[in-house]
Design a protein around this motif. Structure first.
Motif, PDB file in Angstrom:
ATOM      1  N   LEU A 173       0.882  -1.178   0.000  1.00 49.45           N
ATOM      2  CA  LEU A 173       0.000   0.000   0.000  1.00 49.45           C
ATOM      3  C   LEU A 173       0.912   1.219   0.000  1.00 49.45           C
ATOM      4  CD1 LEU A 173      -2.564  -1.164   2.752  1.00 49.45           C
ATOM      5  CD2 LEU A 173      -2.559  -1.699   0.310  1.00 49.45           C
ATOM      6  N   LEU A 174       1.014   1.870  -1.155  1.00 54.16           N
ATOM      7  CA  LEU A 174       1.983   2.957  -1.335  1.00 54.16           C
ATOM      8  C   LEU A 174       1.255   4.261  -1.625  1.00 54.16           C
ATOM      9  CD1 LEU A 174       4.899   3.958  -1.787  1.00 54.16           C
ATOM     10  CD2 LEU A 174       4.753   3.083  -4.124  1.00 54.16           C
ATOM     11  N   GLY A 175       1.422   5.250  -0.729  1.00 52.18           N
ATOM     12  CA  GLY A 175       0.667   6.494  -0.924  1.00 52.18           C
ATOM     13  C   GLY A 175       1.422   7.753  -0.548  1.00 52.18           C
ATOM     14  N   THR A 176       0.840   8.882  -0.926  1.00 50.82           N
ATOM     15  CA  THR A 176       1.321  10.190  -0.468  1.00 50.82           C
ATOM     16  C   THR A 176       0.821  10.356   0.963  1.00 50.82           C
ATOM     17  OG1 THR A 176       1.182  11.019  -2.734  1.00 50.82           O
ATOM     18  CG2 THR A 176       1.268  12.675  -0.998  1.00 50.82           C
ATOM     19  N   ASP A 177       1.622  11.009   1.796  1.00 48.30           N
ATOM     20  CA  ASP A 177       1.307  11.037   3.229  1.00 48.30           C
ATOM     21  C   ASP A 177       0.275  12.108   3.590  1.00 48.30           C
ATOM     22  OD1 ASP A 177       1.278  10.528   5.865  1.00 48.30           O
ATOM     23  OD2 ASP A 177       3.360  11.064   6.269  1.00 48.30           O
ATOM     24  N   TYR A 178      -0.999  11.758   3.423  1.00 46.96           N
ATOM     25  CA  TYR A 178      -2.078  12.644   3.904  1.00 46.96           C
ATOM     26  C   TYR A 178      -3.352  11.825   4.060  1.00 46.96           C
ATOM     27  CZ  TYR A 178      -4.192  13.197  -0.791  1.00 46.96           C
ATOM     28  OH  TYR A 178      -4.815  12.986  -1.992  1.00 46.96           O
ATOM     29  N   SER A 234      -1.485   1.909  -5.431  1.00 48.57           N
ATOM     30  CA  SER A 234      -0.873   3.246  -5.357  1.00 48.57           C
ATOM     31  C   SER A 234      -1.903   4.347  -5.143  1.00 48.57           C
ATOM     32  CB  SER A 234      -0.097   3.535  -6.638  1.00 48.57           C
ATOM     33  OG  SER A 234       0.254   4.912  -6.679  1.00 48.57           O
ATOM     34  N   THR A 235      -1.693   5.087  -4.048  1.00 48.35           N
ATOM     35  CA  THR A 235      -2.492   6.297  -3.800  1.00 48.35           C
ATOM     36  C   THR A 235      -1.540   7.497  -3.794  1.00 48.35           C
ATOM     37  OG1 THR A 235      -2.379   5.678  -1.462  1.00 48.35           O
ATOM     38  CG2 THR A 235      -4.468   5.265  -2.591  1.00 48.35           C
ATOM     39  N   ILE A 236      -0.509   7.421  -4.659  1.00 46.53           N
ATOM     40  CA  ILE A 236       0.405   8.570  -4.839  1.00 46.53           C
ATOM     41  C   ILE A 236      -0.369   9.638  -5.598  1.00 46.53           C
ATOM     42  CG2 ILE A 236       2.506   9.358  -6.010  1.00 46.53           C
ATOM     43  CD1 ILE A 236       3.628   6.505  -5.609  1.00 46.53           C
ATOM     44  N   ASN A 237      -0.257  10.882  -5.149  1.00 48.65           N
ATOM     45  CA  ASN A 237      -0.983  11.976  -5.779  1.00 48.65           C
ATOM     46  C   ASN A 237      -0.053  13.007  -6.391  1.00 48.65           C
ATOM     47  OD1 ASN A 237      -4.143  12.909  -5.414  1.00 48.65           O
ATOM     48  ND2 ASN A 237      -3.613  11.047  -4.327  1.00 48.65           N
TER      49      ASN A 237
END
Length: 422
Positions: A173-178, A234-237
């Motif tokens: 689970l890879l995301g931007t931190d928010y 991916s929840t990278i924004n």
């Protein structure tokens, strides 16, 4: 002469007093209806949001060309909160209190929406939010035209676990931190647990907004994937997607080895990336540009013509995407609700929004839920093609009703499926 002037002035004041006495304004009523456009045109989110400002202006032009709303032209008031979350609140306040807009179309990140939320609730404004998000929120003053988790994240993970999707057993689970990635991943963890996936088979990682060095992270993903069939969610924004996808290509991490399914990557974000090494990686949305139907062909042509006429960046390769479709639907539905309510009054428009329908470019009729302020939306999973477009590999047979309160979060079964009246 003086007397004539004095008499004329007196009669003017008498008319003004008379007009005021019967409650009519002294000056003619405004000839336009102001609408706010609240999107980052600079900073890390500009890569995603600038095009939403442009599609909002195109939709407003389209409505105006047909005579406007209630016999008045819509007048857009565009502001740039510059990917600065507190500035979103300030700009929203300015749009409602100073510019007197009837509605705002805007925000991308959940942190920007959360920043605007207390403003619209306090001032009884109206926000149409066009991007998929983590749910866990319902406001009387917001209409959510993007997807809730059960209309995107959950079906995507179910697909990855299925035979057709590769039968993934381990998940990064890879995301931007928010708030959006963290809440979505909290829901996904609970969902995976309900499907028997152990904690040791879930790796959760976050990077700050604007992060650009994904070398170590992609190497870690490769290492983790040695433990069994692995997929990345991916929840990278924003603009971090470009270096992330480039690094996947650099390290030769192909979709056949470790598929990546993204929730914030569409046609626009892939514009600046060499997509050949990314063929087969996935995105889950409620619309893709490649969907073939007459409504979508018309939408794409309108956008291409508008982009060319306005000389927009990238007009030589006009792209449409999911949040653009959601923006387009939201503005048209708001205009329909104002027409039905015969007023731009927030409470009257909110009441008139229930059950609104619109033929969506995605090929389905979009319906605004009678109670929960979310659209019923179809779900599509698309594979990246070499030309940066998506090939739809899976879709729901019909639009899915949104569940703003995820059933995988404890206590949500007691929450109401409609905003609380305050």
């Amino acid at each position: 002469m003086k007397n004539t002037r004095r008499t004329f002035a007196k009669s003017l004041s008498a008319v003004a007093l008379g007009v005021a006495a019967i409650g009519l304004p002294v000056f003619a009523q405004a000839q336009t209806i102001k609408v706010g456009v609240l999107h980052s045109l600079s900073g890390t989110m500009a890569i995603s949001e600038t095009v939403l400002k442009d599609v909002a202006l195109m939709t407003i032009d389209e409505i105006n060309a047909k005579g406007g709303v209630l016999g008045k032209k819509l007048e857009p008031v565009v502001v740039d909160p510059a990917s600065n979350w507190p500035l979103f609140a300030e700009k929203a306040k300015q749009l409602i209190s100073q510019d007197k807009v009837a509605v705002m179309f805007g925000c991308w990140t959940s942190v920007s929406r959360k920043s605007v939320l207390p403003v619209v609730e306090e001032l009884n404004g109206l926000l149409f939010y066009p991007v998929q998000y983590e749910g866990e929120e319902l406001s009387k003053n917001v209409f959510y035209t993007g997807a809730a988790p059960n209309q995107q994240a959950i079906p995507a993970v179910e697909y990855l676990m299925s035979k057709a999707g590769g039968g993934a057993k381990r998940f990064v689970l890879l995301g931007t931190d928010y708030v959006y990635p963290r809440t979505t991943n909290k829901i996904l963890r609970a969902f995976l647990k309900s499907k028997g996936v152990a904690d040791k088979d879930i790796d959760e990682k976050y990077t700050p907004f604007g992060h650009s060095d994904y070398q170590t992270i992609v190497a870690d993903v490769k290492k983790f994937s040695a433990g069994g069939k692995t997929a990345v969610i991916s929840t990278i924004n924003g603009d971090s997607n470009v270096p992330f996808y480039k690094e996947l290509g650099n390290q030769g991490l192909k979709a056949t080895d470790v598929p990546v399914v993204a929730f914030s990557v569409g046609e626009e974000e892939l514009r600046g990336v060499d997509t050949k090494p990314l063929v087969g990686h996935l995105a889950a949305w409620n619309y893709f540009m490649s969907i073939k139907n007459p409504t979508n062909e018309s939408f794409k042509k309108k956008w291409a013509d508008y982009a060319k006429a306005k000389k927009l960046p990238g007009a030589d390769k006009p792209l449409t995407n999911d949040p653009m479709e959601a923006t387009y639907i939201g503005i048209h539905m708001w205009a329909q609700a104002v027409t039905k309510a015969k007023s731009t009054d927030t409470d009257k428009v909110i009441a008139a929004m229930a059950g609104q329908t619109f033929p969506a470019p995605g090929g389905f009729v979009s319906t605004m839920d009678a109670k929960n302020h979310h659209l019923h939306k179809p779900v599509f999973i698309g594979e990246i093609k070499a030309d940066g477009q998506f090939n739809v590999v899976w879709k729901t047979p019909a639009p899915v009703k949104a569940k703003p309160w995820s059933p995988y979060i404890e206590g949500n079964d007691k929450k109401k499926d409609e905003p609380e009246k305050k």
